[in-house]
Design a protein around this motif. Sequence first.
Motif, PDB file in Angstrom:
ATOM      1  N   THR A   1       0.801  -1.200  -0.012  1.00 58.98           N
ATOM      2  CA  THR A   1      -0.006   0.020  -0.164  1.00 58.98           C
ATOM      3  C   THR A   1       0.927   1.183   0.128  1.00 58.98           C
ATOM      4  O   THR A   1       0.733   2.266  -0.870  1.00 58.98           O
ATOM      5  N   LEU A   2       1.894   1.208   0.842  1.00 58.15           N
ATOM      6  CA  LEU A   2       2.771   2.504   1.013  1.00 58.15           C
ATOM      7  C   LEU A   2       3.509   2.616  -0.575  1.00 58.15           C
ATOM      8  O   LEU A   2       3.595   3.961  -0.972  1.00 58.15           O
TER       9      LEU A   2
ATOM     10  N   LYS B   1      13.216   4.799   1.000  1.00 57.46           N
ATOM     11  CA  LYS B   1      13.275   5.010   2.554  1.00 57.46           C
ATOM     12  C   LYS B   1      12.202   4.141   2.928  1.00 57.46           C
ATOM     13  O   LYS B   1      12.171   3.365   4.024  1.00 57.46           O
ATOM     14  N   ILE B   2      10.967   3.666   2.127  1.00 55.50           N
ATOM     15  CA  ILE B   2      10.302   2.545   2.569  1.00 55.50           C
ATOM     16  C   ILE B   2      11.022   1.418   2.895  1.00 55.50           C
ATOM     17  O   ILE B   2      10.652   0.652   3.933  1.00 55.50           O
ATOM     18  N   ASN B   3      11.693   0.909   1.835  1.00 50.91           N
ATOM     19  CA  ASN B   3      12.433  -0.162   2.016  1.00 50.91           C
ATOM     20  C   ASN B   3      13.438  -0.547   3.241  1.00 50.91           C
ATOM     21  O   ASN B   3      13.505  -1.395   3.956  1.00 50.91           O
TER      22      ASN B   3
ATOM     23  N   VAL C   1       1.540   7.211   7.922  1.00 53.80           N
ATOM     24  CA  VAL C   1       2.426   7.878   6.816  1.00 53.80           C
ATOM     25  C   VAL C   1       1.628   7.790   5.729  1.00 53.80           C
ATOM     26  O   VAL C   1       1.619   8.728   4.634  1.00 53.80           O
ATOM     27  N   GLU C   2       1.061   6.529   5.275  1.00 60.03           N
ATOM     28  CA  GLU C   2       0.318   6.332   4.171  1.00 60.03           C
ATOM     29  C   GLU C   2      -0.845   7.390   4.007  1.00 60.03           C
ATOM     30  O   GLU C   2      -0.962   8.153   3.105  1.00 60.03           O
TER      31      GLU C   2
ATOM     32  N   THR D   1      -3.159  12.041   1.550  1.00 58.52           N
ATOM     33  CA  THR D   1      -4.252  13.196   1.827  1.00 58.52           C
ATOM     34  C   THR D   1      -3.763  14.838   1.858  1.00 58.52           C
ATOM     35  O   THR D   1      -4.302  15.687   1.919  1.00 58.52           O
ATOM     36  N   SER D   2      -2.067  14.761   2.192  1.00 62.40           N
ATOM     37  CA  SER D   2      -1.670  16.058   2.494  1.00 62.40           C
ATOM     38  C   SER D   2      -0.445  16.524   1.417  1.00 62.40           C
ATOM     39  O   SER D   2      -0.152  17.758   1.517  1.00 62.40           O
ATOM     40  N   VAL D   3       0.009  15.679   0.585  1.00 59.94           N
ATOM     41  CA  VAL D   3       1.063  15.892  -0.500  1.00 59.94           C
ATOM     42  C   VAL D   3       0.656  16.677  -1.626  1.00 59.94           C
ATOM     43  O   VAL D   3      -0.152  15.913  -2.182  1.00 59.94           O
ATOM     44  N   ILE D   4       1.157  17.585  -1.989  1.00 61.94           N
ATOM     45  CA  ILE D   4       0.893  18.228  -3.450  1.00 61.94           C
ATOM     46  C   ILE D   4       2.248  18.391  -4.017  1.00 61.94           C
ATOM     47  O   ILE D   4       3.106  19.033  -3.579  1.00 61.94           O
TER      48      ILE D   4
END
Length: 104
Positions: A13-14, A35-37, A62-63, A68-71
């Motif tokens: 999902t991430l 970073k996720i890995n 974080v997901e 919902t917040s990153v543009i």
Amino acid sequence: MGQAAKVLQLFKTLHRTRQQVFKNDARALEAARIKINEEFKSNKNETSPKKIEELMKTGSDVELLLRTSVIQGIHTDHDTLQLVPRKDLLMENVPYCDIPTQKQ
């Protein structure tokens, strides 16, 4: 669903969210992938169910934050950014009113 399956589902999902949020930005896509890995690998040997639940909660938060917040912003000039919001971020524009209306 077992705990290992939930962890794998969060991992996938991430990465899906990363691909949507940073679409067409190779540098951000690669940085987020790394970073996720790294985070999952660093906690790969965790056995405490309480700690795993805490890490799962952090990953889910974080997901949600990414979704919902990153543009995205594109540099169009040396001092100008063009924002590229995703359709799921756009909300209906509701005008602000200083004087609240009375409920009847």
